[in-house]
Design a protein around this motif. Structure first.
Motif, PDB file in Angstrom:
ATOM      1  N   ASP A 237       7.576  19.535  38.815  1.00 33.11           N
ATOM      2  CA  ASP A 237       7.960  20.720  39.578  1.00 33.11           C
ATOM      3  C   ASP A 237       7.459  20.582  41.015  1.00 33.11           C
ATOM      4  O   ASP A 237       6.284  20.278  41.241  1.00 33.11           O
ATOM      5  CB  ASP A 237       7.346  21.963  38.931  1.00 33.11           C
ATOM      6  N   ARG A 285      -0.468  24.888  31.348  1.00 30.99           N
ATOM      7  CA  ARG A 285       0.859  25.298  31.810  1.00 30.99           C
ATOM      8  C   ARG A 285       1.563  24.158  32.542  1.00 30.99           C
ATOM      9  O   ARG A 285       2.742  23.884  32.299  1.00 30.99           O
ATOM     10  CB  ARG A 285       0.744  26.527  32.721  1.00 30.99           C
ATOM     11  N   GLU A 288       2.537  21.041  30.216  1.00 33.34           N
ATOM     12  CA  GLU A 288       3.722  21.201  29.375  1.00 33.34           C
ATOM     13  C   GLU A 288       5.013  20.929  30.139  1.00 33.34           C
ATOM     14  O   GLU A 288       6.001  20.501  29.542  1.00 33.34           O
ATOM     15  CB  GLU A 288       3.741  22.611  28.775  1.00 33.34           C
ATOM     16  N   ARG A 289       5.021  21.172  31.436  1.00 36.76           N
ATOM     17  CA  ARG A 289       6.257  20.944  32.193  1.00 36.76           C
ATOM     18  C   ARG A 289       6.225  19.639  33.001  1.00 36.76           C
ATOM     19  O   ARG A 289       7.059  19.431  33.886  1.00 36.76           O
ATOM     20  CB  ARG A 289       6.536  22.135  33.111  1.00 36.76           C
ATOM     21  N   SER A 290       5.285  18.768  32.702  1.00 36.46           N
ATOM     22  CA  SER A 290       5.160  17.487  33.397  1.00 36.46           C
ATOM     23  C   SER A 290       5.644  16.351  32.511  1.00 36.46           C
ATOM     24  O   SER A 290       5.798  16.500  31.304  1.00 36.46           O
ATOM     25  CB  SER A 290       3.700  17.258  33.814  1.00 36.46           C
TER      26      SER A 290
END
Length: 299
Positions: A237, A285, A288-290
């Motif tokens: 992100d 947090r 989990e999105r990496s």
């Protein structure tokens, strides 16, 4: 430490001759500290501990002074490496807690910095000489975070986090923190954590995974030898990529937070549960999105 060794509080009025005889052996005879500097007016006012073997023989001693400083840490040369110093240090910290003190300090000889770092002490200020020997001030909050002023202090906190972690240690870094995560003392602490018996997990979250690989970051070969312990991810992100800070935490309430990731200063300690929990929530947090760094598996 061997169960045959016990740590007990000394009664200075009765035990002073034994304490000073051992300190004379270690400080005056071995380290060539001037006799006039070895004793001071704080001795009768201080809390002293003794390390005794099963026969009552004195193996080590240390003290806690009224100005909240640990000192005169002495163990016979023949008994070193058995955990006696660590046990005496734990006894003095327990006494400081009993007295309600929120911080203790000590003057550490430079060669002993890693020993005190493993116990959660953080170096502060410049190197100075005491009795002709190089020292540095170190602090330990009871509980809370101590100021982290430089790379040595940041390394001390990381060493302590690895030492005190039970099963998990996590690091958030821009690009593997050159000057910190490539230090031998830090790498040794991470290796000791990783090879302990039982399940272990060391997660490292990076903003830039390519640079450490190109530069041959020394943590990568260690991780390749222990793939069941080490896990790497890189943020995807754009918001995460702009996150300015760096941090670390373990699963026993220890944390290190550096507001600017390209600098070493910040705060940290082995007893800062609120900070550790906040950092873990943020870390999980982002984790989990990496993306997993699969390129690290074969270097």
């Amino acid at each position: 430490m061997s169960p045959a060794v016990s740590i007990v509080a000394a009664a200075y009025a009765q035990d002073h001759a034994r304490l000073h005889a051992l300190r004379t052996t270690v400080f005056i005879d071995e380290q060539q500290v001037p006799a006039a500097l070895e004793r001071d007016a704080l001795d009768p006012l201080s809390f002293h501990v003794m390390a005794l073997d099963a026969d009552g023989r004195l193996l080590g001693t240390a003290r806690l002074t009224p100005d909240r400083r640990i000192g005169r840490m002495a163990v016979l040369a023949s008994e070193r490496g058995r955990g006696i110093g660590e046990a005496m240090l734990a006894g003095l910290l327990e006494e400081a807690r009993r007295r309600g003190w929120t911080e203790v300090t000590l003057h550490a000889q430079l060669h002993a910095l890693p020993f005190y770092a493993r116990a959660g002490f953080v170096p502060s200020g410049p190197v100075f000489e005491e009795a002709g020997i190089g020292h540095r001030l170190m602090r330990r909050r009871l509980p809370g975070a101590s100021p982290v002023e430089d790379a040595d202090a940041a390394a001390a906190v990381l060493i302590a986090l690895a030492t005190h972690a039970r099963r998990e240690l996590a690091l958030y870094s821009r690009a593997m923190d050159p000057g910190l995560l490539d230090r031998k003392d830090v790498l040794d602490a991470l290796r000791r954590f990783a090879v302990r018996p039982g399940e272990r997990r060391l997660r490292i979250l990076l903003q830039d995974a390519a640079t450490p690989q190109r530069s041959g970051a020394p943590i990568l070969p260690l991780a390749q030898r222990l793939p069941s312990v080490f896990a790497f991810r890189e943020v995807k992100d754009p918001v995460d990529a702009r996150y300015p800070s760096a941090f670390a935490f373990n699963d026993t309430g220890g944390a290190l937070f550096r507001p600017l990731g390209h600098r070493f200063d910040g705060e940290g300690g082995v007893e800062d549960g609120p900070l550790a929990r906040r950092l873990q929530l943020e870390f999980d947090r982002i984790w989990e999105r990496s993306r997993p760094c699969t390129e690290y598996r074969v270097l």
